[in-house]
Structures are given as C-alpha cells and as structure tokens.
Enzyme design. Structure first.
Site: not given
Ligand code: NAD
Length: 252
Positions: A143, A156
């Site tokens: 991130s 996080y």
């Molecule tokens: P989100 O939190 O909306 O979705 C993450 C997914 O992971 C969900 O579908 C959830 O069901 C799944 N998940 C959670 N726990 C789990 C487990 N124990 N086993 C299997 N699956 C599991 O996240 P997002 O916004 O779609 O982001 C996806 C990735 O990108 C994440 O790793 C997040 O940290 C990273 N990220 C997101 C952003 C952002 O701004 N959205 C920015 C930087 C990094």
C-alpha cells in the site's frame, strides 16, 4: 495478442473490489484464473466465463494452511499448473480509521493474520508447484500508506510494510529457481468497500487526490497495467521490487 495465454493465475480476495478486477484482467490476457475468497466468489467466476474466459471459483481462507493448500491443488487439478499468484486478500476496505492506541489487540492480530500471514500461507502453498515447473510469478499487494506514513491505521500500515520486506527477502530466496516476487503498492483506490465506507468521506478522498501529481480518483482498473506487466514475460528480469501506483503521490 494476449500475453498470458496458457498461464494459470490464482487471485485471492477476488469476490469483489480490486481482486475481482485483477482476476478479470488476467483472464482477458488469456490466463485461466482460480478466483478465491473467504466466501465462494461465484460472481467473479461467472463474469469471467461470460466474457469468454476460463475460471474456477474456490472458497479459501488465506489464514488457513489447509484451505490454501486445497485452493492450489484444485487450481492445478483443473488447469494443470500454477504460474501466477496474486496475494490480494486483505483487511482494508472495511477498516475504520482510529488513533493507534484505540486499536484493540484482537484487531491488530486480525489484520496481521490476513494481510501478512495470509500472504505467507498462500505463497508457501504455491511455491512447490512453481519449483516443479521451474518458473512462477508471485505478486504481493502492499500500500502507498507505507511510504506516506499514513496515520490512523497503524495496524494496516505496519502489515503492508511487512509485505515490502517479505517481497524483497523472498525474491532473493527464490531468484535462482525462476520464481519472481514483486509487489504493487496502490494509493487509495475506489474499490467496492472503500466507496461505501464512511471512513473514506468525500473530503478525505479529496485530500488524498490533492496529494497526487495526477489529480483524480483511482479505480481498480488503474492497477491493471502494472499487474499484467508483473505477470508477463516482460518483467522476467525484475524481482524484489515494489511499484507504487498512486498517481504520483509518493515518489521514490
Ligand atoms: P477489500 O478489503 O474491500 O477486499 C479484500 C477482499 O479480501 C475481500 O473480498 C475479502 O472478502 C477478502 N478477504 C478478507 N479476509 C480474507 C481471508 N481470511 N481469506 C480470504 N479472503 C479474505 O479490499 P480492496 O479495497 O478490494 O483491496 C484489495 C487489496 O488491495 C487489499 O490487500 C488491500 O489492502 C489492498 N489495497 C487497497 C487499497 C484501496 O484503496 N482500496 C489501497 C492499497 C492497497
């Protein structure tokens, strides 16, 4: 021409949001995709198949070694190999922002378990297959908050900083075996959960956008070019790297 024809990709956390976008993009480049999430990601699988791609949906909890071993076994049984692993599952979209001393120990542990140990478990499950093939691409998701030092989500940010170190150290362990390990560090992306999370109110998002060289909101599709580059032969001499994709908010 599709760059991933004949390849098999596994994407965790692919039920919605960024993971679903990654899975669809890999399929459009010709990969057969095993989509997994803690609940069966049927909608992602169905969307890929409806678009003419190949997909298998598996319910897998990334914190469970047994669960992710089954995920890898099912992918290999169905498609014959495991060439690309995208460690996308994470706890982010539903998090609330809070001062560090209000984070409960149980919340801290939950974020570390999914974001850090989940990446470890999935990697450990897939590497024997990649070793037997003599090649593989592991793509981790960190991130931009790591490089910004974003406040109010210390668990996080700490978890995602771990992923940068994980990527570097594992790249050195696996470099001689044809397995590449790289990382994408997205800035704030308007994923499904982020869009409905009150923590990301309009003014918070606007401040974030203002910090960028490219002053607009990011959508999951903004990450796709980097994902495909890291998945394809174009990046075969690249390993241990973290690419920040955030519209030029942090630069290094
Ligand atoms: P989100 O939190 O909306 O979705 C993450 C997914 O992971 C969900 O579908 C959830 O069901 C799944 N998940 C959670 N726990 C789990 C487990 N124990 N086993 C299997 N699956 C599991 O996240 P997002 O916004 O779609 O982001 C996806 C990735 O990108 C994440 O790793 C997040 O940290 C990273 N990220 C997101 C952003 C952002 O701004 N959205 C920015 C930087 C990094």
């Amino acid at each position: 021409m599709a760059r991933l024809t004949g390849k098999v990709a596994l994407v965790t956390g692919a039920a919605q949001g960024i993971g679903a976008a990654y899975a669809m993009a890999l399929a459009k480049e010709g990969a057969a995709v095993c989509v997994s999430d803690i609940r069966l990601p049927e909608a992602t699988r169905d969307a890929i198949v409806a678009a003419g791609g190949q997909a298998l949906a598996v319910a897998a909890d990334v914190t469970s070694p047994e669960s992710v071993a089954t995920m890898v076994a099912e992918a290999v049984l169905r498609f014959g190999s495991a060439d690309i692993l995208v460690n996308n599952a994470g706890l982010f979209g539903n998090l609330t922002l809070k001062p560090f001393d209000q984070i409960a120990s149980s919340e801290w542990d939950a974020v570390m378990a999914v974001n850090v140990r989940g990446t470890f478990e999935c990697t450990r499950a897939v590497v024997p297959q990649m070793r037997s093939q003599g090649h593989g691409k592991i793509i981790n998701i960190a991130s931009g908050t790591v490089f910004k030092g974003s406040p109010m989500m210390l668990h996080y940010v700490t978890s995602k900083a771990a992923i940068v170190g994980f990527t570097r150290a594992l790249a050195r362990e696996l470099g001689g075996e044809g397995i590449r390990v790289n990382c994408i560090a997205p800035g704030l992306v308007m994923s499904d959960n982020v869009r409905v999370n009150p923590a990301w109110a309009a003014d918070v998002v606007a401040n974030n956008v203002a910090s960028r060289a490219i002053k607009r909101e990011a959508q999951p599709d903004d990450l796709i070019g980097t994902l495909i580059y890291l998945s394809a032969p174009d990046s075969d001499f690249l390993t241990g790297q973290t690419i920040v994709v955030d519209g030029g908010s942090v630069m290094h």
